[in-house]
Design an enzyme around this catalytic site. Structure first.
Site, mmCIF file in Angstrom:
data_model
loop_
_atom_site.group_PDB
_atom_site.id
_atom_site.type_symbol
_atom_site.label_atom_id
_atom_site.label_comp_id
_atom_site.label_asym_id
_atom_site.label_seq_id
_atom_site.Cartn_x
_atom_site.Cartn_y
_atom_site.Cartn_z
ATOM 1 N N LYS A 129 0.701 -1.370 0.112
ATOM 2 C CA LYS A 129 0.219 -0.245 -0.227
ATOM 3 C C LYS A 129 0.996 1.734 0.040
ATOM 4 O O LYS A 129 1.977 1.742 0.544
ATOM 5 C CB LYS A 129 -1.257 -0.284 1.450
ATOM 6 N N TYR A 143 -22.745 5.026 -3.061
ATOM 7 C CA TYR A 143 -23.535 5.115 -3.707
ATOM 8 C C TYR A 143 -24.102 4.026 -4.960
ATOM 9 O O TYR A 143 -25.332 3.932 -4.546
ATOM 10 C CB TYR A 143 -23.086 6.063 -4.356
ATOM 11 N N VAL A 197 -18.241 4.166 -3.777
ATOM 12 C CA VAL A 197 -18.886 2.775 -3.309
ATOM 13 C C VAL A 197 -19.944 2.619 -2.979
ATOM 14 O O VAL A 197 -20.820 2.126 -3.769
ATOM 15 C CB VAL A 197 -18.124 2.038 -2.256
ATOM 16 N N GLY A 215 -21.803 6.201 4.630
ATOM 17 C CA GLY A 215 -20.574 6.546 3.570
ATOM 18 C C GLY A 215 -21.075 6.356 2.239
ATOM 19 O O GLY A 215 -21.684 4.992 2.293
ATOM 20 N N VAL A 216 -21.619 7.102 1.356
ATOM 21 C CA VAL A 216 -22.679 6.737 0.075
ATOM 22 C C VAL A 216 -21.711 7.545 -1.441
ATOM 23 O O VAL A 216 -22.082 8.673 -1.511
ATOM 24 C CB VAL A 216 -24.199 7.103 0.115
ATOM 25 N N GLY A 217 -19.969 7.026 -1.038
ATOM 26 C CA GLY A 217 -19.289 7.827 -1.590
ATOM 27 C C GLY A 217 -19.134 7.114 -2.820
ATOM 28 O O GLY A 217 -20.260 7.027 -3.166
HETATM 29 P P1 NAD Z 1 -15.156 8.021 -0.631
HETATM 30 O O1 NAD Z 1 -14.375 8.758 -0.578
HETATM 31 O O2 NAD Z 1 -15.191 7.698 -2.678
HETATM 32 O O3 NAD Z 1 -16.320 7.641 0.314
HETATM 33 C C1 NAD Z 1 -16.328 7.927 1.395
HETATM 34 C C2 NAD Z 1 -17.801 8.493 1.931
HETATM 35 O O4 NAD Z 1 -17.256 8.335 3.178
HETATM 36 C C3 NAD Z 1 -17.294 10.454 1.721
HETATM 37 O O5 NAD Z 1 -19.049 10.202 0.561
HETATM 38 C C4 NAD Z 1 -17.305 10.743 3.046
HETATM 39 O O6 NAD Z 1 -18.173 12.348 2.553
HETATM 40 C C5 NAD Z 1 -17.924 9.521 3.799
HETATM 41 N N1 NAD Z 1 -17.908 10.276 4.671
HETATM 42 C C6 NAD Z 1 -16.405 10.675 5.935
HETATM 43 N N2 NAD Z 1 -16.230 10.662 6.974
HETATM 44 C C7 NAD Z 1 -18.115 10.077 7.105
HETATM 45 C C8 NAD Z 1 -18.349 9.339 8.569
HETATM 46 N N3 NAD Z 1 -18.244 10.505 9.576
HETATM 47 N N4 NAD Z 1 -19.871 9.686 8.087
HETATM 48 C C9 NAD Z 1 -20.511 9.027 6.987
HETATM 49 N N5 NAD Z 1 -19.887 9.512 5.919
HETATM 50 C C10 NAD Z 1 -18.723 9.663 5.802
HETATM 51 O O7 NAD Z 1 -14.219 6.667 -0.870
HETATM 52 P P2 NAD Z 1 -14.757 5.221 -1.468
HETATM 53 O O8 NAD Z 1 -14.020 5.030 -2.442
HETATM 54 O O9 NAD Z 1 -16.101 4.525 -1.872
HETATM 55 O O10 NAD Z 1 -14.258 3.861 -0.214
HETATM 56 C C11 NAD Z 1 -15.210 4.024 1.104
HETATM 57 C C12 NAD Z 1 -14.651 2.742 1.437
HETATM 58 O O11 NAD Z 1 -14.102 1.256 1.215
HETATM 59 C C13 NAD Z 1 -13.043 3.418 2.299
HETATM 60 O O12 NAD Z 1 -12.573 2.811 3.299
HETATM 61 C C14 NAD Z 1 -12.545 2.490 0.984
HETATM 62 O O13 NAD Z 1 -10.807 2.779 1.918
HETATM 63 C C15 NAD Z 1 -12.645 1.049 1.130
HETATM 64 N N6 NAD Z 1 -13.103 0.275 -0.449
HETATM 65 C C16 NAD Z 1 -12.830 0.648 -1.305
HETATM 66 C C17 NAD Z 1 -12.851 0.675 -2.464
HETATM 67 C C18 NAD Z 1 -12.992 1.289 -4.092
HETATM 68 O O14 NAD Z 1 -12.958 0.261 -4.281
HETATM 69 N N7 NAD Z 1 -13.204 1.991 -3.695
HETATM 70 C C19 NAD Z 1 -12.441 -0.539 -2.186
HETATM 71 C C20 NAD Z 1 -12.049 -1.255 -1.180
HETATM 72 C C21 NAD Z 1 -12.013 -0.422 0.177
#
Ligand code: NAD
Length: 349
Positions: free
Chosen positions: A80, A187, A185, A181-183
């Protein structure tokens, strides 16, 4: 604290600190294992309080990648990168190129991709100076691109398996599901849960993300400090790590937990705390492997989106194996998953 003294250093092969004075880049690449292949894992750009915190994060995440890749059946080790973000400083194209040169300097022992704070555009920039990168825009029908929708696919299938196992539910229809968290993933996961007929409760600290998900899928919104404790069947953490801890677990009402967030358990004892409350925990690195499956197949070349889908379809079966073994051995799901992953890695050394 040095690398050798760090409690998170559990047999890591190496850790590399990089500094590029010209662009201000400060990056750490942790390589946990190359036993099964090049150490693969995304690059995270994050504002850390200090360097020790960044190092600990890199070590922890790199080890998680070894386990994740092994459990996903991929010919990859675990690593990482973290890039230390400076407050109020917008990263330049040159900084990402400098990061690419750091990756290149490791000669293929580490392969990067996007994680929190990084985009597909950043990967395209990095590709200018190294081939040890994935998560690039795909050609029509081939594997690759933003891993997030693939991660969401795996989480969705994993939640179906977990809900069946713990709640006897044949589908997620009418189940009450809280999504933290609706970022990227979260969403996409909400879209699939909505289509499956689940009743959604969501929370996010980003109002844009929140409004979009509420409007598109009719989700109920609660405050960030409330989402973990909603009266729901399933809780899906897709924001932060360490949210399952001695403080939160006694107040959780869901009977199933599964989501994309990495390192959801704050400590190993928290697996026991969940089991004591009869909550089924889907180990994070098993259920969230969809993205790395896509990244890995893209990196191998000549693979299609259909190949990625086929591999992701194996996630629920793996989870079911973890759940059944945990029951048979009266063990915790996180402990069983770790043991399975370690067996796979040891067989490859
Ligand atoms: P992202 O940054 O797009 O979404 C994360 C969301 O969480 C954001 O909308 C953010 O505003 C929200 N957030 C932050 N703090 C918060 C809180 N206290 N309460 C509620 N919401 C909060 O990230 P992502 O790519 O969607 O990834 C989400 C998680 O999954 C991360 O932990 C990441 O490490 C993990 N992950 C992602 C992937 C991937 O393919 N993107 C793969 C494996 C693991």
């Amino acid at each position: 604290m040095t690398f050798f003294e760090n409690a998170e250093n559990r047999g890591h092969e190496s850790i590399h600190h990089f500094h590029d004075a010209k662009t201000g880049l400060r990056a750490i690449i942790a390589i946990h294992s190359t036993a099964l292949g090049p150490a693969a894992g995304g690059a995270r750009r994050w504002q850390y309080d200090n360097e020790a915190e960044a190092t600990t994060d890199a070590l922890r995440l790199a080890r998680g990648m070894t386990y994740k890749n092994a459990m996903a059946g991929l010919p990859l080790g675990g690593g990482k990168a973290v890039i230390l973000a400076d407050p109020g400083h917008t990263p330049s194209e040159e900084m990402f190129l400098a990061f690419g040169r750091c990756v290149e300097s490791l000669g293929g022992r580490y392969v990067t991709a996007e994680d929190v704070g990084m985009t597909m555009g950043n990967m395209r920039t990095i590709k200018q100076v190294t081939d040890f990168v994935a998560g690039l825009p795909p050609n029509e029908g081939s594997a690759g691109g933003d891993p997030s929708p693939w991660t969401a696919d795996g989480v969705f299938l994993g939640l179906e398996a977990a809900a069946k196992h713990r709640l006897g539910a044949n589908s997620l229809k009418n189940l009450r599901i809280a999504v933290q968290g609706v970022g990227k993933v979260g969403y996409d996961l909400c879209r699939q849960l909505h289509e499956a007929g689940a009743e959604l409760t969501i929370s996010d600290v980003n109002p844009v993300h929140l409004d979009r998900t509420r409007a598109d899928f009719g989700a109920r919104v609660v405050a960030p400090e409330q989402i973990l404790f909603e009266d729901v069947d399933v809780l899906s953490p897709n924001a932060l790590g360490a949210i399952l801890n001695a403080d939160s677990i006694p107040r959780i009402k869901a009977k199933v937990i599964g989501g994309a967030a990495n390192n959801q358990l704050a400590t190993e004892e928290d697996g026991q705390r969940l089991a004591d409350r009869d909550i089924l925990y889907a180990p994070d690195y098993v259920i969230n492997a969809g993205g790395i499956i896509s990244v890995s197949l893209e990196y191998m070349g000549n693979k299609t989106a259909a190949d990625v889908r086929e591999q992701i379809a194996l996630i629920p079966g793996r989870l079911e194996e973890v759940f059944i073994t945990a029951e048979k051995q009266q063990q915790l799901t996180n402990v069983v998953a770790d043991a399975m992953a370690e067996r796979i890695v040891n067989a490859g050394t």
